[in-house]
Design a protein around this motif. Structure first.
Motif, PDB file in Angstrom:
ATOM      1  N   SER A  39       1.024  -1.183  -0.140  1.00  0.00           N
ATOM      2  CA  SER A  39       0.111   0.522   0.509  1.00  0.00           C
ATOM      3  C   SER A  39       0.777   1.369  -0.083  1.00  0.00           C
ATOM      4  O   SER A  39       1.602   1.521   0.590  1.00  0.00           O
ATOM      5  CB  SER A  39      -0.780   0.152   1.380  1.00  0.00           C
ATOM      6  OG  SER A  39      -0.193   0.167   2.490  1.00  0.00           O
ATOM      7  N   ALA A  40       0.148   2.594  -0.632  1.00  0.00           N
ATOM      8  CA  ALA A  40       1.080   4.067  -0.349  1.00  0.00           C
ATOM      9  C   ALA A  40       1.201   3.966   0.919  1.00  0.00           C
ATOM     10  O   ALA A  40       2.331   4.366   1.078  1.00  0.00           O
ATOM     11  CB  ALA A  40       0.018   4.739  -1.167  1.00  0.00           C
ATOM     12  N   SER A  41       0.361   3.569   1.824  1.00  0.00           N
ATOM     13  CA  SER A  41       0.663   4.320   3.384  1.00  0.00           C
ATOM     14  C   SER A  41       2.053   3.610   4.041  1.00  0.00           C
ATOM     15  O   SER A  41       3.063   3.735   4.344  1.00  0.00           O
ATOM     16  CB  SER A  41      -0.509   3.890   4.461  1.00  0.00           C
ATOM     17  OG  SER A  41      -0.782   2.519   4.178  1.00  0.00           O
ATOM     18  N   TYR A  42       1.678   1.884   3.450  1.00  0.00           N
ATOM     19  CA  TYR A  42       3.623   1.471   4.443  1.00  0.00           C
ATOM     20  C   TYR A  42       4.246   1.858   3.488  1.00  0.00           C
ATOM     21  O   TYR A  42       5.468   2.553   4.290  1.00  0.00           O
ATOM     22  CB  TYR A  42       3.301  -0.254   3.699  1.00  0.00           C
ATOM     23  CG  TYR A  42       4.155  -0.765   3.586  1.00  0.00           C
ATOM     24  CD1 TYR A  42       4.831  -1.370   4.993  1.00  0.00           C
ATOM     25  CD2 TYR A  42       4.991  -1.081   3.203  1.00  0.00           C
ATOM     26  CE1 TYR A  42       5.587  -2.256   5.730  1.00  0.00           C
ATOM     27  CE2 TYR A  42       6.078  -1.324   3.616  1.00  0.00           C
ATOM     28  CZ  TYR A  42       6.746  -1.911   4.551  1.00  0.00           C
ATOM     29  OH  TYR A  42       7.905  -2.841   4.902  1.00  0.00           O
ATOM     30  N   LEU A  43       4.696   1.653   1.953  1.00  0.00           N
ATOM     31  CA  LEU A  43       5.841   2.712   1.521  1.00  0.00           C
ATOM     32  C   LEU A  43       6.268   3.555   1.564  1.00  0.00           C
ATOM     33  O   LEU A  43       7.209   4.475   1.622  1.00  0.00           O
ATOM     34  CB  LEU A  43       5.685   2.378  -0.548  1.00  0.00           C
ATOM     35  CG  LEU A  43       5.249   0.831  -1.115  1.00  0.00           C
ATOM     36  CD1 LEU A  43       4.925   0.902  -2.290  1.00  0.00           C
ATOM     37  CD2 LEU A  43       6.343   0.728  -0.517  1.00  0.00           C
ATOM     38  N   ALA A  44       5.475   4.814   2.218  1.00  0.00           N
ATOM     39  CA  ALA A  44       5.257   6.372   2.704  1.00  0.00           C
ATOM     40  C   ALA A  44       6.159   6.036   3.727  1.00  0.00           C
ATOM     41  O   ALA A  44       7.285   7.032   4.018  1.00  0.00           O
ATOM     42  CB  ALA A  44       4.010   6.802   2.693  1.00  0.00           C
ATOM     43  N   GLY A 121      -5.441   2.194  -6.532  1.00  0.00           N
ATOM     44  CA  GLY A 121      -4.175   3.397  -6.244  1.00  0.00           C
ATOM     45  C   GLY A 121      -4.524   2.247  -4.921  1.00  0.00           C
ATOM     46  O   GLY A 121      -3.907   3.095  -4.094  1.00  0.00           O
ATOM     47  N   ARG A 122      -5.183   1.173  -4.344  1.00  0.00           N
ATOM     48  CA  ARG A 122      -4.861   0.969  -3.555  1.00  0.00           C
ATOM     49  C   ARG A 122      -3.577  -0.120  -3.103  1.00  0.00           C
ATOM     50  O   ARG A 122      -3.061  -0.183  -2.189  1.00  0.00           O
ATOM     51  CB  ARG A 122      -6.545   0.111  -3.027  1.00  0.00           C
ATOM     52  CG  ARG A 122      -7.446   0.439  -2.685  1.00  0.00           C
ATOM     53  CD  ARG A 122      -8.618   0.230  -2.403  1.00  0.00           C
ATOM     54  NE  ARG A 122      -9.506  -0.855  -2.967  1.00  0.00           N
ATOM     55  CZ  ARG A 122      -9.876  -1.664  -2.999  1.00  0.00           C
ATOM     56  NH1 ARG A 122     -10.696  -2.107  -2.086  1.00  0.00           N
ATOM     57  NH2 ARG A 122     -11.355  -2.157  -4.650  1.00  0.00           N
ATOM     58  N   GLN A 124       0.643  -1.135  -5.081  1.00  0.00           N
ATOM     59  CA  GLN A 124       1.544  -0.108  -5.342  1.00  0.00           C
ATOM     60  C   GLN A 124       1.827  -1.062  -6.022  1.00  0.00           C
ATOM     61  O   GLN A 124       3.063  -1.947  -5.121  1.00  0.00           O
ATOM     62  CB  GLN A 124       2.524   0.599  -5.229  1.00  0.00           C
ATOM     63  CG  GLN A 124       0.749   2.745  -4.961  1.00  0.00           C
ATOM     64  CD  GLN A 124       2.679   3.408  -3.866  1.00  0.00           C
ATOM     65  OE1 GLN A 124       3.800   3.702  -4.162  1.00  0.00           O
ATOM     66  NE2 GLN A 124       1.132   4.869  -3.909  1.00  0.00           N
TER      67      GLN A 124
END
Length: 167
Positions: A39-44, A121-122, A124
């Motif tokens: 997820s984008a939140s993890y990768l951020a 988008g959920r 990546q």
């Protein structure tokens, strides 16, 4: 755990497997390609992942049927194997898919499951264009001797349908 086809009186099953049960008759009907996703939140929370070896510093989500978590990746003619730490393991792909969507880490996912979540988008893709070796999708059945015409027709239909899968 897999179902005993003979004991359960199952005529046919479809399984994604590197090595299907040798006691069954099998016909490969397609290949299941897999990619790495998160997820984008993890990768951020992490610097960009640019090499396979960086995966060993991440939270990964693994398949329970493996003793060690070694991901074998390739990019064209280049191959690398990475020993990863899996904080969560499951024996079912959608459980790991939803854990990845929820920010639980990096997951190996079949493209047929992951693509829709990448598009919306959920999820990546991680470390593109690196991929994992494809695994075959098999039609498995207990015996050629007692194969009904209906089951034979279904096998033929599935073989034809999976020649050019949409994913």
């Amino acid at each position: 755990m897999t179902t005993d086809l003979i004991e359960q009186r199952v005529d046919l099953t479809i399984r994604i497997a590197a090595n299907p049960d040798p006691s069954l008759i099998g016909k490969p009907i397609a290949e299941c390609e897999s990619i790495l996703v998160a997820s984008a939140s993890y990768l951020a929370d992490y610097p960009p992942i640019t090499t396979p070896q960086q995966l060993s510093a991440h939270q990964c989500l693994g398949y329970k049927n493996f003793d060690r978590y070694i991901w074998h990746l390739h990019n064209g003619d280049e191959f690398q194997s990475v020993d990863v730490k899996c904080n969560l393991s499951a024996n079912e792909a959608t459980a790991l898919l939803h854990a990845a969507i929820a920010g639980g880490g990096i997951s190996v996912q079949p493209t047929y499951l992951a693509n829709q979540y990448i598009l919306d988008g959920r999820l990546q893709r991680v470390l593109a264009p690196w991929t994992l070796n494809p695994i075959k999708i098999y039609v498995l059945y207990p015996s050629r001797q007692h194969l009904s015409a209906t089951v034979r027709a279904l096998i033929d239909t599935l073989s034809e349908e999976f020649k050019n899968p949409a994913w």
